[in-house]
Design a protein around this motif. Sequence first.
Motif, mmCIF file in Angstrom:
data_model
loop_
_atom_site.group_PDB
_atom_site.id
_atom_site.type_symbol
_atom_site.label_atom_id
_atom_site.label_comp_id
_atom_site.label_asym_id
_atom_site.label_seq_id
_atom_site.Cartn_x
_atom_site.Cartn_y
_atom_site.Cartn_z
ATOM 1 N N THR A 61 -6.368 0.389 -0.337
ATOM 2 C CA THR A 61 -5.360 1.048 -1.047
ATOM 3 C C THR A 61 -5.102 -0.087 -2.273
ATOM 4 O OG1 THR A 61 -4.258 2.281 0.508
ATOM 5 C CG2 THR A 61 -3.008 1.839 -1.704
ATOM 6 N N SER A 81 0.860 -1.004 -0.138
ATOM 7 C CA SER A 81 0.017 0.033 0.125
ATOM 8 C C SER A 81 0.799 1.269 0.026
ATOM 9 C CB SER A 81 -0.977 0.044 1.282
ATOM 10 O OG SER A 81 -0.166 0.269 2.438
ATOM 11 N N LYS A 88 1.948 3.025 8.127
ATOM 12 C CA LYS A 88 1.331 3.263 9.143
ATOM 13 C C LYS A 88 -0.094 2.862 9.086
ATOM 14 C CE LYS A 88 3.845 7.193 11.108
ATOM 15 N NZ LYS A 88 3.609 8.563 11.883
ATOM 16 N N ALA A 89 -0.289 2.225 7.922
ATOM 17 C CA ALA A 89 -1.893 1.796 7.479
ATOM 18 C C ALA A 89 -2.190 0.600 8.248
ATOM 19 C CB ALA A 89 -1.865 1.545 6.028
ATOM 20 N N ASN A 102 1.966 2.797 2.594
ATOM 21 C CA ASN A 102 1.697 3.572 4.027
ATOM 22 C C ASN A 102 2.095 2.685 5.148
ATOM 23 O OD1 ASN A 102 0.970 5.132 6.106
ATOM 24 N ND2 ASN A 102 -1.309 5.151 5.553
#
Length: 279
Positions: free
Chosen positions: A214, A201, A205-206, A203
Amino acid sequence: MLFSKRKGLSIVRDSVQKDGMDDALRHGLWNALHICIWEQIEYNHYSQTFKSSNVYGLFQHYWHNLFKRPLDNLPSYLDDAHRRVREYFFKCEWYEVYDFIEFTAQNCPESLAKKFTDFCNHILEKELSAYRFVGIQLTDITSAEELESIESAIDATTKHSGARKHLQTALALLSDRKSPDYRNSIKESISAIESICVAVSGNSKATLGNALNTIETKHKLHPAFKKALSSLYGYTSDSDGIRHALLEESTISYSDAKFMLVACSAFVNYVLGKQSEKS
């Protein structure tokens, strides 16, 4: 020998005994025969001879149908017949051992068969054999495709060290013949999915849910597939849900942990495949 084999990174086919049999497995299966068959020999009330025993018919089947030997070559004394069977068992090929225990289950006294196959299944699971008794027939429980899926996922995550480490740890916990840890193997398998989804993705911290959104947008992840993964994650990760109860159970088995490792490996392969199609 390829790099992954030299480095000990690709170990699935060595840990799951599909095309061979180590001494621990062979010895364990002989002990199943010893405890469940040989130690259960009974004689009729009028004679203590081999021919009057409850296993004489089994030995006749060995000689006539399995070994293809003349029946007049069958020893007259049980100890002699047992010794010849033992010599065969420890010298024959690994697949002939499976033939032998399957043949025994199918031809031993009916009263002994269930205990014998249950004991064998305990040994087969403990020593990570790829086979189990279903009724009185041996069947595969680990297909070549499943093994390939796990190996491919480990190989494919070279650039994703987090996911790779989780898969390797899940496999190690599953494959530890002395002290397997199925509960934590399941945790590591689903952690591999978390790690790969977050990495793909972009990210760090996702949450897994955000990462899936995503991936769905970037790589056209089918909504049904996304839902299935979310359900699988809920099954294994919701502290208030099914997984919490599941992982508190003492009945988690090799089959449970293997299913999770295979399923999660397959998803890792799928996600990375979708990513490569876009690159």
